[in-house]
Design a protein around this motif. Sequence first.
Motif, mmCIF file in Angstrom:
data_model
loop_
_atom_site.group_PDB
_atom_site.id
_atom_site.type_symbol
_atom_site.label_atom_id
_atom_site.label_comp_id
_atom_site.label_asym_id
_atom_site.label_seq_id
_atom_site.Cartn_x
_atom_site.Cartn_y
_atom_site.Cartn_z
ATOM 1 N N SER A 48 0.825 -1.077 0.095
ATOM 2 C CA SER A 48 0.016 0.065 0.088
ATOM 3 C C SER A 48 0.922 1.196 0.067
ATOM 4 N N HIS A 97 2.307 4.963 -8.111
ATOM 5 C CA HIS A 97 1.034 3.922 -8.117
ATOM 6 C C HIS A 97 0.563 4.060 -6.582
ATOM 7 N N THR A 99 -1.929 3.664 -3.703
ATOM 8 C CA THR A 99 -3.308 2.863 -3.695
ATOM 9 C C THR A 99 -4.139 3.426 -2.585
ATOM 10 N N THR A 100 -3.759 4.356 -1.878
ATOM 11 C CA THR A 100 -4.872 4.927 -0.740
ATOM 12 C C THR A 100 -4.677 6.135 -0.628
ATOM 13 N N PRO A 123 -5.107 4.880 -9.706
ATOM 14 C CA PRO A 123 -4.638 3.641 -9.019
ATOM 15 C C PRO A 123 -5.242 2.920 -8.043
ATOM 16 N N PHE A 124 -5.963 3.943 -7.334
ATOM 17 C CA PHE A 124 -6.609 3.754 -6.084
ATOM 18 C C PHE A 124 -7.282 2.463 -5.706
ATOM 19 N N SER A 125 -6.957 1.882 -4.511
ATOM 20 C CA SER A 125 -7.891 0.634 -4.127
ATOM 21 C C SER A 125 -8.870 1.240 -3.005
ATOM 22 N N THR A 146 -11.589 5.438 -11.775
ATOM 23 C CA THR A 146 -10.920 4.391 -11.168
ATOM 24 C C THR A 146 -11.419 2.819 -11.990
#
Length: 466
Positions: A48, A97, A99-100, A123-125, A146
């Motif tokens: 992350s 990249h 992610t959060t 590229p967010f999760s 997204t």
Amino acid sequence: MTVATDAPAYVIFTSGSTGEPKGVEMCHQATANTIDQLNRHYAINSNSRVLAVSALDFDLSVYDLFGLLSVGGSVVLLNEASRRDAATWLELVHQHHVTTWNSVPILLDMLLVVAENDARPLPFSQVMLSGDWIGLDLPPRLQAKTHSQIPLIAMGGATEAAIWSNSCEVKGELPEHWSSIPYGKPLPNQTYRVVDPCGRDCPDWVAGELWIGGMGLATAYRGDKKLTAQRFVMADGKRWYRTGDRGRYWPDGNLEFLGRIDHQVKVRGHRIELGEIDAALAQVKGLSRGVALTIGEPKKLVAAFVKEAQATLDTQVITAQLEQQLPEYMVPSHLLELETLPLSANGKIDRKQLLNEFMALELKQAEFEAPEGELEEQLAKIWQSLLKRPQLSRHDDFFAIGGDSLSATQLIQTLQQQHIIPTSVSLTALFSAPSIASFANAITQAWRDLSGTTSDTDELFEEGTL
């Protein structure tokens, strides 16, 4: 090294929105409870990465640092020059990249404005938003940029309760009855009460003061025993923090935030909760956000509002809808339309700046000096459209006449799309040269630096508009 769970982990000062800033002492156990629960639930791990857009004196940064680093994740840092530049954020998000995303809503809004003209999906999760009202337009705009239906995690709470104490996970279509994203439900090992002035629990739909309990509570206000005793109270054998916020429970167990108790005012003998007017404004179809306040002596109610894109309603329509929801004495006597609402450094509504906006309406217009030359006229036209101002002087300060970080980001994007400015001119240039005249000079110099010539302004401007 062994550390006691109740030992101090950090001291962070509140934003001061309610008065004198206070040093909040948090212990390891309280903060770890919030961080560990979120990391476990959203699978935050060594892969992350977060972009640290929040300042270190704002408690969202506590999660950026300890939330990610505690599981071996990475924190992407910003230098001061790019702290308010959403275009730089976007490049860093893709370069590293990320992610959060963790911020107040306005910062995500700024990022999405820049990302609209970028083909790359974000590229967010996970996306975590807190610290202010979250408009209903943000979830669909986020999903459009997204890969899939990632969760938008709306959270709330207090600095005095380990960053966050509640969450509402948003995915897919939003319920029709929502006017904004609700507070949601308490996080694990934390709890809420909605309390009336007599200390009794309020029924569903009845507003009261929000009290937070559970493992997330702060130890104390550092060096202030009296204030600690006032705000951290015992009831029914449990310790609670009195937030000073107003809210109510819905029958489904969700909490709705209704503003600050200390935004209660007295107008024409009536005690009025400004949060109730804010909530009524949120129910007006076509409005993105509205904020009520009082001006003058004797006090009169006014409100500033921002319309949704493509909305055509005017102040008469808004007033008519408010009259259906509120008693006559709670309907604002004047409504002011803004492109965006002014925000404090921590991304919350800046009521002092709003007050200045209204007071400026009652002052005579300062000496006017028309824009000079084609470039200044072009800038003035775009500023007028963006800030909804009928006339601008070449020396008007963008941020003093209603601009903020979001509208500034929109301005830079528009100017770049129309090839009026080179890509080397960023948001930082506007902060350094905030008037039409000074910004035009900065643009002219940027084109000269790019071309290596000393051509006059008109020739440079012509080149820049090809």
